[in-house]
Design an enzyme around this catalytic site. Structure first.
Site, PDB file in Angstrom:
ATOM      1  CD  GLU A   1      47.144  -1.624   2.569  1.00 19.40           C
ATOM      2  OE1 GLU A   1      46.918  -1.839   3.775  1.00 19.40           O
ATOM      3  OE2 GLU A   1      47.325  -0.490   2.097  1.00 19.40           O
TER       4      GLU A   1
ATOM      5  CG  ASP B   1      49.203   1.518   4.263  1.00 19.47           C
ATOM      6  OD1 ASP B   1      48.583   0.853   5.108  1.00 19.47           O
ATOM      7  OD2 ASP B   1      48.725   1.811   3.132  1.00 19.47           O
ATOM      8  CB  ILE B   2      50.789  -0.446  -0.708  1.00 22.65           C
ATOM      9  CG1 ILE B   2      51.876  -1.474  -0.363  1.00 22.65           C
ATOM     10  CG2 ILE B   2      50.757  -0.175  -2.209  1.00 22.65           C
ATOM     11  CD1 ILE B   2      51.722  -2.808  -1.060  1.00 22.65           C
TER      12      ILE B   2
HETATM   13  P1  GH3 Z   1      45.607   4.097   1.348  1.00 19.34           P
HETATM   14  O1  GH3 Z   1      46.488   4.835   0.418  1.00 19.34           O
HETATM   15  O2  GH3 Z   1      44.759   5.017   2.187  1.00 19.34           O
HETATM   16  O3  GH3 Z   1      46.365   3.138   2.206  1.00 19.34           O
HETATM   17  O4  GH3 Z   1      44.596   3.291   0.451  1.00 19.34           O
HETATM   18  P2  GH3 Z   1      44.505   1.727   0.269  1.00 19.34           P
HETATM   19  O5  GH3 Z   1      43.571   1.456  -0.868  1.00 19.34           O
HETATM   20  O6  GH3 Z   1      45.844   1.142   0.177  1.00 19.34           O
HETATM   21  O7  GH3 Z   1      43.924   1.267   1.669  1.00 19.34           O
HETATM   22  P3  GH3 Z   1      42.619   0.509   2.055  1.00 19.34           P
HETATM   23  O8  GH3 Z   1      42.775   0.208   3.523  1.00 19.34           O
HETATM   24  O9  GH3 Z   1      41.388   1.250   1.640  1.00 19.34           O
HETATM   25  O10 GH3 Z   1      42.656  -0.820   1.229  1.00 19.34           O
HETATM   26  C1  GH3 Z   1      43.605  -1.797   1.462  1.00 19.34           C
HETATM   27  C2  GH3 Z   1      43.437  -2.806   0.375  1.00 19.34           C
HETATM   28  O11 GH3 Z   1      44.427  -3.818   0.459  1.00 19.34           O
HETATM   29  C3  GH3 Z   1      42.111  -3.493   0.443  1.00 19.34           C
HETATM   30  C4  GH3 Z   1      42.411  -4.952   0.292  1.00 19.34           C
HETATM   31  O12 GH3 Z   1      41.636  -5.522  -0.722  1.00 19.34           O
HETATM   32  C5  GH3 Z   1      43.871  -4.975  -0.103  1.00 19.34           C
HETATM   33  N1  GH3 Z   1      44.534  -6.145   0.414  1.00 19.34           N
HETATM   34  C6  GH3 Z   1      44.789  -6.461   1.693  1.00 19.34           C
HETATM   35  N2  GH3 Z   1      45.420  -7.654   1.770  1.00 19.34           N
HETATM   36  C7  GH3 Z   1      45.575  -8.103   0.492  1.00 19.34           C
HETATM   37  C8  GH3 Z   1      46.157  -9.269  -0.082  1.00 19.34           C
HETATM   38  O13 GH3 Z   1      46.669 -10.146   0.603  1.00 19.34           O
HETATM   39  N3  GH3 Z   1      46.125  -9.370  -1.437  1.00 19.34           N
HETATM   40  C9  GH3 Z   1      45.565  -8.415  -2.223  1.00 19.34           C
HETATM   41  N4  GH3 Z   1      45.584  -8.585  -3.535  1.00 19.34           N
HETATM   42  N5  GH3 Z   1      45.002  -7.319  -1.698  1.00 19.34           N
HETATM   43  C10 GH3 Z   1      45.001  -7.157  -0.365  1.00 19.34           C
HETATM   44 MG    MG Z   2      47.197   1.364   1.809  1.00 19.76          MG
HETATM   45 MG    MG Z   3      46.521  -0.080   5.119  1.00 21.98          MG
END
Ligand code: GH3
Ligand code: MG
Ligand code: MG
Length: 448
Positions: free
Chosen positions: A338, A295-296
């Site tokens: 992500e 997980d990013i």
């Molecule tokens: P954490 O370290 O706790 O994992 O924090 P985080 O910010 O990575 O996790 P969170 O679940 O709060 O947010 C995930 C983010 O990933 C939110 C969403 O906008 C982004 N995301 C998800 N899918 C995509 C995508 O396909 N493209 C882009 N640019 N962003 C994405």
């Molecule tokens: Mg994340």
């Molecule tokens: Mg996540």
């Protein structure tokens, strides 16, 4: 009054200095510029040498009409991505090359590619369509000239009966091979100029590509013979071409439905199916298997700071890093936004941790340019947290492994992120692996 968006877009295209063509490397720019110019010159020259006859024009109109129907009747999905499906345009250009003066075959690709451009949901850069049309025009202009080299006893302007029908068809096949090869070589030239490292063998020598080549070759010859017998019969070839195009698209759509379009990894449902099969195999053969959830960290902040497009670019960079670190038989999928899931067959926990750590450090070392054209611009740095679970000889379900990896990932996040944690399960007593922080934590990050 301000110009409408359509007018503004047309004006932008008309502004020569705005053309995407200018942004090509100079050698490629010269090449893709020269081919259409040569085509225009040769069409003008052969038009001046041609005796324009009414029945030739009627035959050309019929062939072009059939070709346009076969292009327009194909589902719009086919035009979403270049190369998604064969257009089979040469199947209609070959009869024109054989049965009409060369100028007709040279002109035919132009309206067909204009039609393709107008059908594409997202129009392709115009110079690419022009180049594709010019390449076919030159290749089949050459095929038309070659056909005229054969003696009338072997080929000639009309198909005979018996042995002559056979030799005539052989001559047509030779011209199709030569036209197809010239077409291919001209395209290969452009591909190699744009990316010298591209390996063409892998693009050409796969089942889909060879099947497409053969279908196009076969249809082009059959349509030419049919039209030589009677031009009106061309109409009966349209459904056959449409069926062939549909058939070719089926395989591509099937492949597309397995893949996550943004990253090119397996999508989550395909990954789950394949992972389930792999776990069953590992249980049967009593071989070890591990699973990693990646997980990013703080990815939302990347989107919030630089926007979603840069976020997507970062996702692709992480995907490339994943691919470069994994073995051919590892199974990587995009699990959520992500989040990525990786199944590591034949891998004990110790090795899974080494692989996961290699991946984590590789991603932490990456710098992703926000703007490719601004070398001194900002760079995005990313880290990932990884949770690892393992199946050591004990038969377990995918859901168990995912739950364990998720728990380990949660601990990696809780303990400061940019970390790899593992959860082993030997019977009901699952416990957090004792991972030496010096080995598995990021330098400078707080120890657990
Ligand atoms: P954490 O370290 O706790 O994992 O924090 P985080 O910010 O990575 O996790 P969170 O679940 O709060 O947010 C995930 C983010 O990933 C939110 C969403 O906008 C982004 N995301 C998800 N899918 C995509 C995508 O396909 N493209 C882009 N640019 N962003 C994405
Ligand atoms: Mg994340
Ligand atoms: Mg996540």
């Amino acid at each position: 009054m301000p110009a409408s968006p359509v007018i503004r877009s047309l004006l932008a295209r008309a502004a020569v200095r705005e053309w995407a063509w200018w942004r090509l490397p100079w050698l490629l720019r010269c090449y893709v510029g020269a081919v259409p110019l040569v085509m225009a010159g040769l069409i003008a020259y052969s038009a001046s040498q041609t005796t324009w006859r009414q029945d030739d024009l009627a035959k050309f109109g019929l062939l072009l009409g059939c070709a346009m129907i076969s292009v327009a009747a194909t589902h719009r999905n086919a035009y979403v991505k270049p190369g998604m499906v064969r257009d089979f345009i040469t199947a209609w250009v070959l009869p024109a090359a054989i049965l009409l003066p060369p100028v007709y075959a040279m002109m035919m690709p132009i309206p067909l590619y204009l039609l393709t451009q107008s059908l594409a949901p997202r129009p392709r850069v115009i110079y690419k369509r022009l180049f594709s049309a010019a390449v076919i025009s030159l290749a089949y202009g050459a095929a038309a000239l070659l056909f005229r080299v054969f003696p009338a006893s072997f080929a000639g302007s009309s198909i005979g009966a018996g042995r002559h029908a056979l030799t005539w068809t052989v001559a047509v096949a030779v011209c199709e091979i030569v036209g197809g090869r010239i077409n291919h070589l001209l395209i290969v030239g452009a591909i190699k100029l744009s990316d010298p490292s591209v390996r063409l063998a892998s693009l050409e020598l796969n089942r889909e590509a060879l099947q497409g080549d053969f279908a196009e070759f076969d249809l082009a010859i059959l349509i030419t013979v049919v039209v030589a017998v009677n031009p009106v019969l061309a109409i009966f070839a349209v459904p056959t071409v449409l069926l062939a195009r549909r058939f070719m698209m089926h395989a591509q759509l099937l492949e597309k439905s397995r893949i996550d379009t943004k990253t090119g990894l397996l999508n989550s449902s395909t990954w789950e199916n394949e992972a389930t099969a792999e776990i069953a195999r590992a249980t049967r053969t009593r071989s070890p298997l591990s699973l990693a959830l990646v997980d990013i960290d703080h990815f939302k902040a990347v989107n919030d700071t630089y926007g979603h497009l840069v976020g997507d670019k970062a996702l692709r960079a992480v995907t490339d890093a994943l691919r470069s670190q994994l073995r051919a038989y590892d199974l990587a999928g995009r699990f959520g936004g992500e989040e990525f899931a990786i199944l590591l067959p034949h891998t004990h926990q110790a090795n899974a941790l080494i692989i996961a750590e290699r991946l984590r450090t590789r991603i932490a070392a990456m710098s992703i340019r926000v703007d490719d054209e601004d070398e001194s611009g900002p760079l995005v740095k990313l880290t990932v947290s990884i949770g690892v679970s393992v199946m050591d000889n004990a038969g377990r379900e995918l859901t168990d492994l995912l739950a364990d990896a998720d728990t380990a990932l949660y601990h990696a996040k809780e303990n400061g992120r940019n970390k790899t944690h593992a959860l082993t399960s030997s019977g009901p007593r699952a416990h957090l692996a004792q991972i030496a922080p010096a080995v598995f934590s990021a330098p400078g990050s707080p120890n657990r």
